[in-house]
Write a protein that holds these residues in place. Structure first.
Motif, PDB file in Angstrom:
ATOM      1  N   THR A 166       0.839  -1.201   0.000  1.00 13.37           N
ATOM      2  CA  THR A 166       0.000   0.000   0.000  1.00 13.37           C
ATOM      3  C   THR A 166       0.872   1.249   0.000  1.00 13.37           C
ATOM      4  O   THR A 166       0.550   2.247  -0.660  1.00 13.37           O
ATOM      5  CB  THR A 166      -0.939  -0.020   1.217  1.00 13.37           C
ATOM      6  OG1 THR A 166      -1.765  -1.180   1.125  1.00 13.37           O
ATOM      7  CG2 THR A 166      -1.814   1.214   1.265  1.00 13.37           C
ATOM      8  N   GLN A 222      -7.501   0.132  -0.164  1.00 16.42           N
ATOM      9  CA  GLN A 222      -7.656  -1.128   0.560  1.00 16.42           C
ATOM     10  C   GLN A 222      -8.856  -1.049   1.505  1.00 16.42           C
ATOM     11  O   GLN A 222      -9.686  -1.948   1.545  1.00 16.42           O
ATOM     12  CB  GLN A 222      -6.368  -1.386   1.346  1.00 16.42           C
ATOM     13  CG  GLN A 222      -6.344  -2.687   2.092  1.00 16.42           C
ATOM     14  CD  GLN A 222      -4.952  -2.976   2.641  1.00 16.42           C
ATOM     15  OE1 GLN A 222      -3.998  -2.250   2.378  1.00 16.42           O
ATOM     16  NE2 GLN A 222      -4.842  -4.030   3.402  1.00 16.42           N
ATOM     17  N   ASP A 270      -5.922  -1.723  -4.974  1.00 17.71           N
ATOM     18  CA  ASP A 270      -5.392  -2.241  -3.707  1.00 17.71           C
ATOM     19  C   ASP A 270      -6.365  -3.250  -3.114  1.00 17.71           C
ATOM     20  O   ASP A 270      -7.385  -2.889  -2.545  1.00 17.71           O
ATOM     21  CB  ASP A 270      -5.145  -1.078  -2.735  1.00 17.71           C
ATOM     22  CG  ASP A 270      -4.161  -1.461  -1.626  1.00 17.71           C
ATOM     23  OD1 ASP A 270      -3.914  -2.669  -1.455  1.00 17.71           O
ATOM     24  OD2 ASP A 270      -3.665  -0.549  -0.946  1.00 17.71           O
ATOM     25  N   GLU A 271      -6.039  -4.508  -3.263  1.00 18.06           N
ATOM     26  CA  GLU A 271      -6.857  -5.625  -2.774  1.00 18.06           C
ATOM     27  C   GLU A 271      -8.328  -5.515  -3.197  1.00 18.06           C
ATOM     28  O   GLU A 271      -9.218  -5.408  -2.352  1.00 18.06           O
ATOM     29  CB  GLU A 271      -6.730  -5.730  -1.239  1.00 18.06           C
ATOM     30  CG  GLU A 271      -5.267  -5.789  -0.817  1.00 18.06           C
ATOM     31  CD  GLU A 271      -5.050  -6.351   0.574  1.00 18.06           C
ATOM     32  OE1 GLU A 271      -6.011  -6.872   1.169  1.00 18.06           O
ATOM     33  OE2 GLU A 271      -3.903  -6.292   1.050  1.00 18.06           O
TER      34      GLU A 271
HETATM   35 MG    MG Z   1      -1.989  -2.733   2.128  1.00 15.94          MG
END
Ligand code: MG
Ligand code: ATP
Lengths: 350, 257
Positions: free
Chosen positions: B41, B83, B175-176
């Motif tokens: 991140t 995220q 992000d994810e």
């Molecule tokens: Mg992360």
């Protein structure tokens, strides 16, 4: 069951008056505003003019506080700048066209809005409120200075000019109404439109989550300062109309007291809602008048009894505001919302 | 296309990134994997401008953007998702998505205030385009007018993807995107990501813990550990790399202890 609104293309969906009822409401409001100067007496037109002027300032404050989420306790100062710019300009150009004065005042107030908005790039919330507080003191400090007295009248205040509209001096409240209210309507609609497209959307995004807004490409520097400039310019415009409306102005008319009144009008009406400033201003400016009438009625015109009533009036007004915040924390507009929800569903359900 | 050179970022004593160098190629899906706290991140944060690296540089299309403000980077065509979902919770799905296209649009203060004319034309054109390229595409038609706060988690993630896509980005940082999703939702998102790559030739950076998805869709995989790149290559290369296995087993062993 509630039947949804039916639209045939996205253009219609983007429309603001998307129900017939709202359209009708707008037309009725315009007709009412057109009727008031012909049916109202001088006192009522005084109130109407004052409310319209305040609405402009509160609409401006709403852009900043309600929609952008930035606090200000200094907007009375921009109001003052508008009023004093008007007075000063008319000393050099006695018959200056009122709309030119208005625009110059807005530019002056907007420029100071820019300066006093700079702290918003670093601080938020309570800290910003304190930083903007200084605007009241700084601006009034200069207005009171002796070396500016020839322009501002200094501590003792100054008489204000009347507006000349194509050779006609606007003297009566009725004449002034026709200057003030159309400007108020145009400025209200302009502010309301902002939030239908890119510019206003960016302000709301900053209010909701400034970090995400920036990542999406919204320049915080740009938009926060523009929001300050717009709101200050609106207060500047209100200041100009105030100077035209009342016979004289004093530095004390504007200070912190006015800054707070503007905020109270906004909170009472509903922050971040287009009609909030209108409802809030009407409530906050009318209630003391109604209480005054009430006091007059109960004291049966007896002057000494009225003196006793006067502090009670303030207490009642204060309690009212507190009660209001408890029972309608989202402002008067929430009552309005409930009303329309009822109308929209009327034949089908409650 | 997008590259990071010897970038270091630390918070107090924690080195989130240390002298990290990597490059994402135009039109490819580059996955960034690594154990928790590896700095994935953080890498996104220095690319999108959320944080500035203490040392090193970030280049986008040969332009040094290390010190550019986040909004400038968005205007260049860098979009991201977070995220932890960072949607505007008080707004509808459509409003959120429109905000994503902010830097592509032109209406300024006066256009917006007058509305009828330039601003209205732009809004309607935008709406039509978003309906076609984003809302239909990501199958969000049925929820476009709902407030995002009322949506289940999986749909919120999808709205965030839609908002990033509304920029018509050249680089998309995800992000994810499937964290916390079930098998079916994960497959939907994987399909969308491949479609985005194919349709717009977008360069995609993907941080993801779901290894089967990473191995399925990425062209290149970069493995981070303690802020450093420990391996890179095709999914197959990386899978068999002993350093990678070590990094993952190392952390899970520690987690178990
Ligand atoms: Mg992360
Ligand atoms: N704002 C911050 N303040 C302090 N430390 C931070 C901050 N952001 C990240 N870190 C630290 O930097 C390191 C890298 O964090 P980062 O979020 O980049 O990891 P990650 O690879 O994304 O992990 P995860 O898989 O859990 O999302 C961690 O040790 C984290 O605690």
């Amino acid at each position: 069951m509630i039947i949804g609104e039916y639209k045939t293309d996205y253009g219609q969906d983007e429309g603001i008056w998307n129900t017939w009822a709202k359209k009708l409401g707008f037309v009725v409001a315009l007709l009412l505003l057109l009727l008031i100067p012909f049916i109202g007496n001088d006192y009522q037109l005084l109130m109407a003019g004052q409310i319209a002027i305040f609405v402009i300032a509160v609409v401006g404050l709403n852009v900043l506080v309600g929609y952008t989420g930035l606090m200000s306790l200094g907007h009375g100062a921009f109001f003052a700048l508008g009023a004093y710019t008007t007075v000063a300009l008319h000393q050099f150009f006695p018959h200056l066209f009122p709309l030119i004065t208005l625009i110059i005042s807005m530019v002056v107030a907007g420029f100071f809005g820019f300066l006093f908005g700079l702290p918003s790039l670093r601080v938020k919330g309570l800290y910003l409120a304190v930083a903007t507080l200084s605007a009241n003191f700084i601006v009034l400090f200069f207005i009171r200075q002796d070396w500016l007295e020839h322009l501002t009248g200094g501590r003792g205040g100054i008489e204000t000019p009347n507006a000349y509209f194509f050779g006609t001096e606007l003297i009566t409240n009725q004449q002034k109404y026709f200057l003030i209210v159309p400007i108020a309507i145009v400025m209200f609609l302009f502010a309301q439109n902002l939030f239908r497209s890119r510019f206003g959307r960016a302000l709301i995004a900053i209010r909701d989550n400034d970090h995400s807004a920036e990542i999406l490409g919204i320049s915080l520097f740009n938009y926060k300062l523009k929001s300050f400039v717009i709101s200050a310019a609106y207060c500047g415009a209100a200041g100009t109309l105030w100077a035209y409306f009342f016979p004289a102005i004093l530095p004390e008319d504007f200070g912190l007291n006015m800054s707070i009144t503007l905020l109270i009008c906004l909170v009472a009406g509903g922050m971040g809602r287009s009609l909030g400033p209108i409802f809030g201003t009407i409530l906050i400016l009318m209630v003391p008048e109604l209480l005054k009438m009430g006091a007059f009625y109960f004291s049966e015109g007896n002057a000494s009894a009225q003196i006793y009533f006067s502090p009670i009036r303030d207490i009642v007004f204060g309690l009212m505001i507190i009660g209001f915040l408890i029972f309608e924390p989202m402002g008067l507009v929430s009552i309005w919302d409930r009303f329309w929800r009822f109308i929209n569903r009327w034949p089908f359900a409650k | 296309m997008l590259s990071v050179q010897e970038a270091s970022l630390s918070f107090g004593g924690i080195h989130a990134l240390s002298e990290l160098t990597f490059e994402a190629k135009q039109g490819e899906i580059t996955a960034i994997i690594g154990p928790n706290g590896a700095g994935k991140t953080s890498l996104f944060n220095i690319i999108s401008g959320f944080y500035k690296p203490q040392a090193g540089r970030v280049f986008f299309q040969d332009q040094d953007i290390t010190h550019a403000r986040p909004d400038k980077r968005a205007a260049l065509g860098i979009a991201r998702t977070f995220q932890n979902i960072a949607l505007f919770r008080g707004m509808t799905v459509l409003e959120n998505i429109k905000l994503g296209s902010h830097s592509r649009l032109k209406s300024g203060l006066f256009d917006s205030g007058i509305y009828y004319g330039a601003a209205r034309r732009e809004e309607i054109a935008l709406r039509n385009e978003l309906e076609r390229d984003v809302i239909d595409f990501l199958e969000l038609d049925h929820i476009r007018n709902l407030h995002v706060a009322t949506l289940p988690y999986g749909l919120q993630k999808r709205v965030e993807l839609a908002r990033a896509l509304a920029l018509q980005p050249k680089v998309l940082l995800l992000d994810e995107p499937v964290a916390g999703m079930n098998r079916e939702e994960t497959e939907d998102i994987a399909r969308f990501i491949l479609d985005i790559q194919e349709r717009w030739n977008t360069t995609i950076l993907l941080v993801e813990h779901d290894m089967s998805m990473v191995m399925d869709i990425s062209d290149q995989v970069i493995v981070l550990n303690f802020g450093k790149q420990i391996a890179s290559g095709t999914p197959k290369d990386v899978q068999n790399n002993p350093a990678v296995i070590e990094a993952y087993l190392g952390t899970s062993a520690k987690g178990a202890a």
